[in-house]
Design an enzyme around this catalytic site. Structure first.
Site, PDB file in Angstrom:
ATOM      1  N   GLY A  72       0.799  -1.275  -0.101  1.00  0.00           N
ATOM      2  CA  GLY A  72      -0.088   0.135   0.004  1.00  0.00           C
ATOM      3  C   GLY A  72       0.821   1.268  -0.073  1.00  0.00           C
ATOM      4  CB  THR A  73       4.118   1.992   1.771  1.00  0.00           C
ATOM      5  OG1 THR A  73       3.459   1.891   3.156  1.00  0.00           O
ATOM      6  CG2 THR A  73       5.002   3.274   1.832  1.00  0.00           C
ATOM      7  CG  ASN A 150      -5.038   3.910   9.299  1.00  0.00           C
ATOM      8  OD1 ASN A 150      -5.169   5.183   8.613  1.00  0.00           O
ATOM      9  ND2 ASN A 150      -3.960   3.762  10.035  1.00  0.00           N
ATOM     10  CD  GLN A 178      -6.655  -0.712   7.559  1.00  0.00           C
ATOM     11  OE1 GLN A 178      -7.485  -1.685   7.955  1.00  0.00           O
ATOM     12  NE2 GLN A 178      -5.380  -0.768   7.880  1.00  0.00           N
ATOM     13  CB  SER A 198      -2.008  -3.119   1.241  1.00  0.00           C
ATOM     14  OG  SER A 198      -1.049  -3.992   1.770  1.00  0.00           O
ATOM     15  CG  HIS A 200      -0.095  -6.673   4.789  1.00  0.00           C
ATOM     16  ND1 HIS A 200      -0.039  -6.067   6.286  1.00  0.00           N
ATOM     17  CD2 HIS A 200       0.440  -5.496   4.096  1.00  0.00           C
ATOM     18  CE1 HIS A 200       0.385  -4.988   6.216  1.00  0.00           C
ATOM     19  NE2 HIS A 200       0.367  -4.677   5.180  1.00  0.00           N
ATOM     20  CB  THR A 237      11.781  -9.555 -12.029  1.00  0.00           C
ATOM     21  OG1 THR A 237      12.791  -9.562 -13.031  1.00  0.00           O
ATOM     22  CG2 THR A 237      11.297 -11.097 -12.158  1.00  0.00           C
ATOM     23  CB  CYS A 324       2.787   3.317  10.787  1.00  0.00           C
ATOM     24  SG  CYS A 324       2.169   2.263   9.445  1.00  0.00           S
TER      25      CYS A 324
HETATM   26  N1  PLP Z   1      -2.859   2.837   3.779  1.00  0.00           N
HETATM   27  C1  PLP Z   1      -3.478   2.617   5.049  1.00  0.00           C
HETATM   28  C2  PLP Z   1      -4.718   3.307   5.353  1.00  0.00           C
HETATM   29  C3  PLP Z   1      -3.113   1.739   5.888  1.00  0.00           C
HETATM   30  O1  PLP Z   1      -3.471   1.264   7.048  1.00  0.00           O
HETATM   31  C4  PLP Z   1      -1.683   1.013   5.610  1.00  0.00           C
HETATM   32  C5  PLP Z   1      -1.139  -0.070   6.430  1.00  0.00           C
HETATM   33  O2  PLP Z   1      -1.248   0.165   7.576  1.00  0.00           O
HETATM   34  C6  PLP Z   1      -1.013   1.403   4.303  1.00  0.00           C
HETATM   35  C7  PLP Z   1      -1.683   2.328   3.524  1.00  0.00           C
HETATM   36  C8  PLP Z   1       0.339   0.856   3.926  1.00  0.00           C
HETATM   37  O3  PLP Z   1       0.041  -0.329   3.619  1.00  0.00           O
HETATM   38  P1  PLP Z   1       1.476  -1.534   3.455  1.00  0.00           P
HETATM   39  O4  PLP Z   1       1.579  -1.823   4.773  1.00  0.00           O
HETATM   40  O5  PLP Z   1       1.003  -2.477   2.259  1.00  0.00           O
HETATM   41  O6  PLP Z   1       2.546  -0.459   2.883  1.00  0.00           O
END
Ligand code: PLP
Length: 388
Positions: A72-73, A150, A178, A198, A200, A237, A324
């Site tokens: 997601g990041t 989140n 989320q 994302s 996970h 890749t 985080c």
């Molecule tokens: N965006 C939101 C709203 C999230 O809650 C998170 C992860 O907690 C992310 C982005 C980041 O995703 P990733 O952990 O896959 O980098």
């Protein structure tokens, strides 16, 4: 999960689904590079494209417009690109983000700090559309608003924001990390131009995600350049096992989504009813539409970290606000943006549930809370507790 533990931190990450594990196990045995033309390469390519198709179908997007990323990041970082062009071809000159975004959006991506404005939220934790209207008065902007927060789980008025953003010549990016897998999402219903997800958070592996683009979005500048993978939008890749696991998780999540959401919401409501039996418990955003799985609560005078450690010692995994920022005794930026004083903004304890959460786990959590609150709140200031 160990038998004596209950995992109630699904917004931080989720256990790997069986379907994802199996898909990944099969993918590890493929030798080919998806860009190779031989049979081994084509077999790997099939896995990648199969997952791409599953993800596109889950969100109502075109498979060609799914760009795989490392999570997601990275999807958010890729989306926040100054080179994007609005629907009429106009240059996007600035970025507007909401004050409750994930750190990966708050960082502003590749926009210069002076080109970024922040839209506030109401005290219910929902983006203030009047403020957005004011901010849109100016050159075309990329606006980034998450679908669900989140920490609080509050759902954001993304479709309404999209109409306003488009009328002003801009584009809308939605961080759906989320919300995806917890509520049904269609990129066309949201009228979003770019959507991040994302793996996970939905039972897929960590370290894989995707950015989805609406038809006609132009000017997306690659973050990682090199080979022509992902139609030149993300070089390198492909993470074939990760992508295969992501695709399998998406299929499994979509198959059970409606039933799981209803069951999980009942458990969440049971949890909140139980928590409210303790004097002083304040549940954030309870009046706003929320994700079915998330509860964020606080008790004046109780630090989130103290509660999180206490729960952990009782065998319950919970979190303080966003993963985080856990470990840091800092007020939640989300709760601060909602106007809560630092004292309460430092106290948010997040309980988040998922598809395998049981009623027994919820009851165990409540039992732990009764024990903890008895000890931790013994010396709390009565007048503080009465305020809520
Ligand atoms: N965006 C939101 C709203 C999230 O809650 C998170 C992860 O907690 C992310 C982005 C980041 O995703 P990733 O952990 O896959 O980098």
């Amino acid at each position: 999960m160990a038998r004596d533990r209950a995992y109630l931190d699904w917004n931080a990450t989720t256990p790997l689904r069986r379907e994802a594990r199996e898909a990944m196990a099969a993918a590890w045995d493929l030798a080919g590079n998806p860009s190779s033309v031989h049979a081994e390469g084509r077999a790997a390519r099939r896995l990648v494209e199969d997952a791409r198709g599953a993800i596109a179908a889950a969100l109502g997007a075109d498979p060609r417009n799914v760009v795989f990323s490392s999570g997601g990041t990275e999807a958010n970082a890729l989306a926040l690109a100054p080179g994007l062009r609005g629907k009429g071809g106009q240059a996007i000159e600035r970025l507007i983000i909401s004050s409750i975004e994930h750190a990966s959006v708050l960082s502003g991506g590749r926009f210069a700090a002076e080109a970024i404005a922040t839209v506030g939220v109401t005290e219910s934790g929902v983006v203030d559309l009047d403020h957005l209207a004011d901010l849109l008065d100016g050159p075309p902007a990329l606006v980034s608003i998450m679908l669900a927060n989140n920490e609080t789980g509050a759902l954001q008025p993304v479709a309404e924001a999209a109409a306003m953003v488009h009328a002003a010549g801009g584009l809308l990016h939605v961080d759906a990390v989320q919300a995806f897998g917890k509520i049904p999402i269609d990129i066309k219903d949201l009228s979003a131009d770019l959507v991040s997800i994302s793996g996970h958070k939905i039972g897929g592996p960590k370290g894989v995600g995707a950015l989805l683009l609406a038809e006609g979005v132009a000017g997306l500048d690659a973050l990682i350049r090199g080979g022509g993978q992902e139609l030149g939008r993300r070089a390198g890749t492909e993470n074939v096992p990760g992508i295969a696991g992501f695709g399998a998780a998406v299929r499994a999540a979509m198959a059970g989504l409606v039933e799981d959401a209803a069951r999980i919401e009942n458990l969440r409501n049971r949890l909140e009813e139980g928590l409210r039996q303790t004097r002083g418990v304040f549940v954030f955003c309870e009046k706003a539409p929320r994700l079915p799985n998330t509860t964020l609560f606080a008790v004046p005078g109780l630090k989130a970290e103290t509660a999180v450690i206490g729960f952990d010692l009782e065998g319950i995994a919970v979190s303080s606000g966003s993963a985080c920022s856990s470990g840091k005794v800092q007020p939640s930026h989300v709760l601060e943006a909602m106007g809560f004083a630092p004292e309460l903004a430092k106290g948010g304890v997040r309980l988040s549930l998922g598809w395998s959460t049981t009623m027994a786990e919820v009851d165990r959590c409540l039992e732990a809370w009764r024990k903890l609150s008895g000890t931790l709140l013994k010396h709390s200031d009565e007048t503080q507790l009465e305020r809520f």
